[in-house]
Each structure stands twice: as structure tokens, then as C-alpha cells.
Write a protein that holds these residues in place. Structure first.
Motif, mmCIF file in Angstrom:
data_model
loop_
_atom_site.group_PDB
_atom_site.id
_atom_site.type_symbol
_atom_site.label_atom_id
_atom_site.label_comp_id
_atom_site.label_asym_id
_atom_site.label_seq_id
_atom_site.Cartn_x
_atom_site.Cartn_y
_atom_site.Cartn_z
ATOM 1 N N TYR A 37 26.566 41.270 42.090
ATOM 2 C CA TYR A 37 27.773 40.285 41.702
ATOM 3 C C TYR A 37 27.792 40.001 40.228
ATOM 4 C CZ TYR A 37 28.476 39.070 46.662
ATOM 5 O OH TYR A 37 28.768 39.097 48.003
ATOM 6 N N ARG A 38 28.850 39.954 39.814
ATOM 7 C CA ARG A 38 29.041 39.766 38.506
ATOM 8 C C ARG A 38 29.767 38.525 38.072
ATOM 9 N NH1 ARG A 38 31.988 45.203 36.070
ATOM 10 N NH2 ARG A 38 34.443 44.447 36.951
ATOM 11 N N GLN A 39 29.511 37.917 36.786
ATOM 12 C CA GLN A 39 30.196 36.620 36.152
ATOM 13 C C GLN A 39 30.466 36.995 34.804
ATOM 14 O OE1 GLN A 39 28.688 32.846 37.473
ATOM 15 N NE2 GLN A 39 30.712 32.015 37.227
ATOM 16 N N LYS A 43 34.998 33.056 33.958
ATOM 17 C CA LYS A 43 35.537 33.797 35.219
ATOM 18 C C LYS A 43 34.714 33.335 36.335
ATOM 19 C CE LYS A 43 38.135 37.438 33.066
ATOM 20 N NZ LYS A 43 38.152 38.937 33.059
ATOM 21 N N GLN A 44 35.163 33.370 37.593
ATOM 22 C CA GLN A 44 34.482 33.233 38.933
ATOM 23 C C GLN A 44 33.552 34.335 38.870
ATOM 24 O OE1 GLN A 44 37.109 32.255 42.030
ATOM 25 N NE2 GLN A 44 36.878 29.943 41.521
ATOM 26 N N ARG A 45 32.250 34.171 39.893
ATOM 27 C CA ARG A 45 31.433 35.456 40.185
ATOM 28 C C ARG A 45 32.431 36.281 41.113
ATOM 29 N NH1 ARG A 45 25.468 34.183 41.632
ATOM 30 N NH2 ARG A 45 25.633 32.832 39.869
ATOM 31 N N GLU A 46 32.245 37.545 40.836
ATOM 32 C CA GLU A 46 32.984 38.512 41.640
ATOM 33 C C GLU A 46 32.055 39.360 42.424
ATOM 34 O OE1 GLU A 46 35.742 41.000 39.973
ATOM 35 O OE2 GLU A 46 34.291 41.565 38.139
ATOM 36 N N PHE A 47 32.214 39.948 43.598
ATOM 37 C CA PHE A 47 31.636 40.968 44.347
ATOM 38 C C PHE A 47 31.786 42.176 43.438
ATOM 39 C CE2 PHE A 47 29.821 43.415 47.722
ATOM 40 C CZ PHE A 47 31.027 44.760 47.785
ATOM 41 N N VAL A 48 30.721 42.920 43.289
ATOM 42 C CA VAL A 48 30.670 44.212 42.777
ATOM 43 C C VAL A 48 30.224 45.440 43.843
ATOM 44 C CG1 VAL A 48 29.491 45.803 41.054
ATOM 45 C CG2 VAL A 48 29.756 43.367 40.374
ATOM 46 N N GLY A 60 33.564 46.960 44.815
ATOM 47 C CA GLY A 60 34.903 46.278 44.468
ATOM 48 C C GLY A 60 35.925 47.473 43.862
ATOM 49 N N SER A 62 37.410 47.282 41.050
ATOM 50 C CA SER A 62 37.245 47.745 39.755
ATOM 51 C C SER A 62 36.079 48.537 39.207
ATOM 52 C CB SER A 62 37.117 46.398 38.718
ATOM 53 O OG SER A 62 35.895 45.621 39.302
#
Length: 120
Positions: A37-39, A43-48, A60, A62
Motif C-alpha cells: 500500500y502507499r500513502q 491523502k489516504q492510504r491506497e492499495f497498490v 491498482g 494506477s
């Protein structure tokens, strides 16, 4: 107790490549899914991406086509190969793993994060 330790972050230019690693250690009976995951700031933490114990992967939107996840079960390690990096990939990257401990309890564990900064 279980620990996840990431490494490999850094500063690089747009279009560059980088490989992150995450090693799990401690009271491990079985490692199930692993992922990243990344943050980014503000921003909110997002799934990679994630990879199951049998090697099935998810990405994800992106990062599809640019990032590749893999794992070495013998080393309790998951890797994230990142290519064609963009400034918007700048974030703290966190390793995640669903681990069954030797007490046969299954929980999500997180690493401390590693910074990736992509300059334009």
C-alpha cells in the motif's frame, strides 16, 4: 510477535525504476497474502498490489503495467518492482501481510514504511 521490515526506498527521477523488499520474521506459521500500500502526503492510504500464497496477483489501476509484485516463500519476502516511475508515485510505501502465527491466530501485519520520492 511478527515483524515486517521494508527496504529499497529512495529518491529518483521520472522514468526510473526501483525495487522494494519486505521481509517477514518472528512467530510465523504461515504467510497468506502479501501486498503493498502507499500513502502520499495529505491523502489516504491506497492499495497498490497484492499476491496470494499461490501467486495470484492484483494491481491498482494506477500501477498496472508498471509495477510487478513477486514473493519468495522460502525467504518470507515480498518484492515490488516499480518501473516508469512518475511524480505521482511519490509516497510512503507500506508492506502488508496476512499471517497465521504459531499460536494459529491470523492477523494483518504492517511494516514501518519506506519513502519513495520521484522528482520531475
Amino acid at each position: 510477535q511478527v515483524q515486517l521490515v521494508e527496504s529499497g526506498g529512495g529518491l529518483l527521477q521520472t522514468g526510473g525504476s526501483l525495487r522494494l523488499s519486505c521481509v517477514a520474521s518472528g512467530s510465523i506459521f504461515r504467510i497468506n497474502a502479501m501486498g503493498w500500500y502507499r500513502q502520499a502526503p495529505g491523502k489516504q492510504r491506497e492499495f497498490v498490489t497484492s499476491i496470494s500464497s499461490d501467486g495470484s496477483t492484483n494491481y491498482g489501476d494506477s500501477v498496472k503495467g508498471r509495477f510487478t509484485i513477486s514473493r519468495d516463500n522460502a525467504k518470507n519476502t515480498v518484492y515490488l518492482q516499480m518501473t516508469t516511475l512518475k511524480p505521482e508515485d511519490t509516497a510512503v510505501y507500506y508492506c502488508n501481510a496476512k499471517i497465521t502465527t504459531r499460536l494459529l491466530l491470523t492477523n494483518d501485519f504492517w511494516g514501518q514504511g519506506t519513502q519513495v520520492t520521484v522528482s520531475s
